[in-house]
Design a protein around this motif. Sequence first.
Motif, mmCIF file in Angstrom:
data_model
loop_
_atom_site.group_PDB
_atom_site.id
_atom_site.type_symbol
_atom_site.label_atom_id
_atom_site.label_comp_id
_atom_site.label_asym_id
_atom_site.label_seq_id
_atom_site.Cartn_x
_atom_site.Cartn_y
_atom_site.Cartn_z
ATOM 1 N N ALA A 153 0.853 -1.190 0.000
ATOM 2 C CA ALA A 153 0.000 0.000 0.000
ATOM 3 C C ALA A 153 0.882 1.231 0.000
ATOM 4 C CB ALA A 153 -0.909 0.015 1.227
ATOM 5 N N GLN A 154 0.524 2.183 -0.851
ATOM 6 C CA GLN A 154 1.272 3.425 -0.956
ATOM 7 C C GLN A 154 0.293 4.592 -0.871
ATOM 8 O OE1 GLN A 154 4.107 4.569 -0.553
ATOM 9 N NE2 GLN A 154 5.160 5.364 -2.353
ATOM 10 N N ASN A 155 0.241 5.322 0.251
ATOM 11 C CA ASN A 155 1.006 5.042 1.432
ATOM 12 C C ASN A 155 0.383 3.928 2.260
ATOM 13 O OD1 ASN A 155 -0.443 7.926 1.570
ATOM 14 N ND2 ASN A 155 -0.908 6.822 3.463
ATOM 15 N N ARG A 187 -4.524 6.083 -1.183
ATOM 16 C CA ARG A 187 -3.993 7.425 -0.942
ATOM 17 C C ARG A 187 -2.710 7.638 -1.750
ATOM 18 N NH1 ARG A 187 -5.741 5.528 4.234
ATOM 19 N NH2 ARG A 187 -7.563 6.711 4.971
ATOM 20 N N LEU A 188 -2.717 7.143 -2.979
ATOM 21 C CA LEU A 188 -1.537 7.265 -3.831
ATOM 22 C C LEU A 188 -1.162 8.728 -4.057
ATOM 23 C CD1 LEU A 188 0.171 5.038 -5.350
ATOM 24 C CD2 LEU A 188 -0.932 5.877 -7.428
ATOM 25 N N ALA A 189 -2.159 9.589 -4.165
ATOM 26 C CA ALA A 189 -1.887 11.012 -4.381
ATOM 27 C C ALA A 189 -1.139 11.617 -3.202
ATOM 28 C CB ALA A 189 -3.203 11.767 -4.607
ATOM 29 N N ASN A 190 -1.468 11.197 -1.996
ATOM 30 C CA ASN A 190 -0.777 11.721 -0.816
ATOM 31 C C ASN A 190 0.682 11.307 -0.809
ATOM 32 O OD1 ASN A 190 -3.797 11.004 0.103
ATOM 33 N ND2 ASN A 190 -3.121 12.892 1.095
ATOM 34 N N ALA A 193 2.515 13.421 -3.343
ATOM 35 C CA ALA A 193 2.716 14.766 -2.807
ATOM 36 C C ALA A 193 3.873 14.794 -1.821
ATOM 37 C CB ALA A 193 1.433 15.261 -2.135
ATOM 38 N N THR A 194 3.974 13.770 -0.993
ATOM 39 C CA THR A 194 5.078 13.685 -0.033
ATOM 40 C C THR A 194 6.420 13.541 -0.744
ATOM 41 O OG1 THR A 194 3.712 12.746 1.729
ATOM 42 C CG2 THR A 194 6.070 12.262 1.804
ATOM 43 N N LEU A 195 6.469 12.650 -1.728
ATOM 44 C CA LEU A 195 7.717 12.395 -2.445
ATOM 45 C C LEU A 195 8.047 13.496 -3.443
ATOM 46 C CD1 LEU A 195 7.149 8.586 -3.148
ATOM 47 C CD2 LEU A 195 8.750 9.573 -1.487
ATOM 48 N N ASP A 196 7.029 14.296 -3.809
ATOM 49 C CA ASP A 196 7.177 15.370 -4.784
ATOM 50 C C ASP A 196 7.651 14.823 -6.129
ATOM 51 O OD1 ASP A 196 6.931 18.012 -5.626
ATOM 52 O OD2 ASP A 196 9.003 18.517 -5.139
ATOM 53 N N LEU A 268 -3.275 16.735 -6.854
ATOM 54 C CA LEU A 268 -2.068 17.091 -6.131
ATOM 55 C C LEU A 268 -2.319 18.226 -5.148
ATOM 56 C CD1 LEU A 268 0.912 16.446 -5.830
ATOM 57 C CD2 LEU A 268 1.390 18.017 -7.721
ATOM 58 N N ARG A 269 -3.107 19.193 -5.554
ATOM 59 C CA ARG A 269 -3.440 20.293 -4.636
ATOM 60 C C ARG A 269 -4.133 19.765 -3.389
ATOM 61 N NH1 ARG A 269 -7.434 23.391 -6.729
ATOM 62 N NH2 ARG A 269 -7.526 22.501 -8.820
ATOM 63 N N SER A 270 -5.098 18.899 -3.595
ATOM 64 C CA SER A 270 -5.854 18.367 -2.464
ATOM 65 C C SER A 270 -4.982 17.513 -1.559
ATOM 66 C CB SER A 270 -7.047 17.556 -2.971
ATOM 67 O OG SER A 270 -7.957 18.381 -3.665
ATOM 68 N N ALA A 271 -4.138 16.667 -2.160
ATOM 69 C CA ALA A 271 -3.266 15.792 -1.370
ATOM 70 C C ALA A 271 -2.232 16.605 -0.603
ATOM 71 C CB ALA A 271 -2.584 14.779 -2.276
ATOM 72 N N ARG A 272 -1.645 17.597 -1.253
ATOM 73 C CA ARG A 272 -0.660 18.420 -0.560
ATOM 74 C C ARG A 272 -1.281 19.145 0.621
ATOM 75 N NH1 ARG A 272 2.503 21.028 -5.813
ATOM 76 N NH2 ARG A 272 4.161 19.450 -5.928
ATOM 77 N N HIS A 273 -2.499 19.618 0.444
ATOM 78 C CA HIS A 273 -3.152 20.314 1.544
ATOM 79 C C HIS A 273 -3.425 19.374 2.710
ATOM 80 C CE1 HIS A 273 -5.730 23.208 3.606
ATOM 81 N NE2 HIS A 273 -6.563 22.194 3.813
#
Length: 356
Positions: A153-155, A187-190, A193-196, A268-273
């Motif tokens: 799972a990522q994350n 939560r792949l988008a999160n 966003a973490t890894l950029d 990406l905007r939503s995950a970063r927030h």
Amino acid sequence: MAPARTDARRHHDPSVRGFASDNYAGVHPEVLAAIALANGGHQISYGEDEYTDHLQRVMHSHFGSTAETFPVFNGTGANVTALQALTDRWGAVICAETAHINVDEGGAPERMAGLKLLTVPTPDGKLTPELIDRQAWGWEDEHRAMPQVVSIAQNTELGTVYTPDEIRAVVEHAHGLGMKVHVDGARLANAAATLDVPMRTFTNALGVDIVTLGGTKNGLLFGEAIVALNPEAGRRMKHIRKMSMQLASKMRFLSVQFEALLAKDLWLRSARHANAMAQRLADGVRTVDGVEILYPVQANAVFARLPHDVTLRLQERFRFYFWDEAAGDVRWMCSFDTTEEDVDAFVQALKEETAR
């Protein structure tokens, strides 16, 4: 006797937000607008519509030109359907003991897909080649379910994020043993966003075979997507999706949501927030005596340990769940609509309840 009201009306206070789950959040306004845009007129059902066709091209921009996307209703259905595409009737899936497919899907992968989960204890929710080897054996033993898939799972379910190098090691090891790799990407988008980095950096670029891509936790009304990165993984998917009761008749309303999420940068905007709010929350609670952060805060989840009585009082003010009640462990989740004011109010409430 007055007739019952039949008109729709609001039954909740939209100003109330908690930290129980990113599934508690509503629908992102841009997604709602997309659903309205897709409404009206007639479109071919069961995925033959213009929106689902266009979604394939959107997904190619994220996961490569060979990716084939299959929208489905929910995360459990996505995982069960994807794992069936990779396994035989006698197949087994190696996963972390804490994996969502093992602890939070009501036995659906085993009961509905007819496969066996072979679990491995991990310190942080992440598998490694060495951990995989604890269950990767006995392929020719008819008395044992055959390991055919490694699922990560990522994350992870503990909020930790695999680096691309860590996923590469898992994929190369699994493929070397003749197994496929599934990524539960609720939560792949999160994680991206973490890894950029783009999502492709730690999926198709590394040889992952299939991904279940989350949408509901990142602002969709409903829906997830199975993305077959290995063409062989998608060969039987249309039939498996139907048999798994995951084929939507009005699929345009699933597909247009993913188009709104992924065609530009809403995902990406939503995950970063959400990630930023989790970091703000973690920073705030670290200053409170008696509170321990359990795992690195790498996405939109904070796992903590605090006194049981404090948790019970705090739950009367904000909604969240125990993770392990006996140990005093809790999980706090942030979402695309969590505000700084929400976080600060929660931290203040925690300080007040701890001081009592």
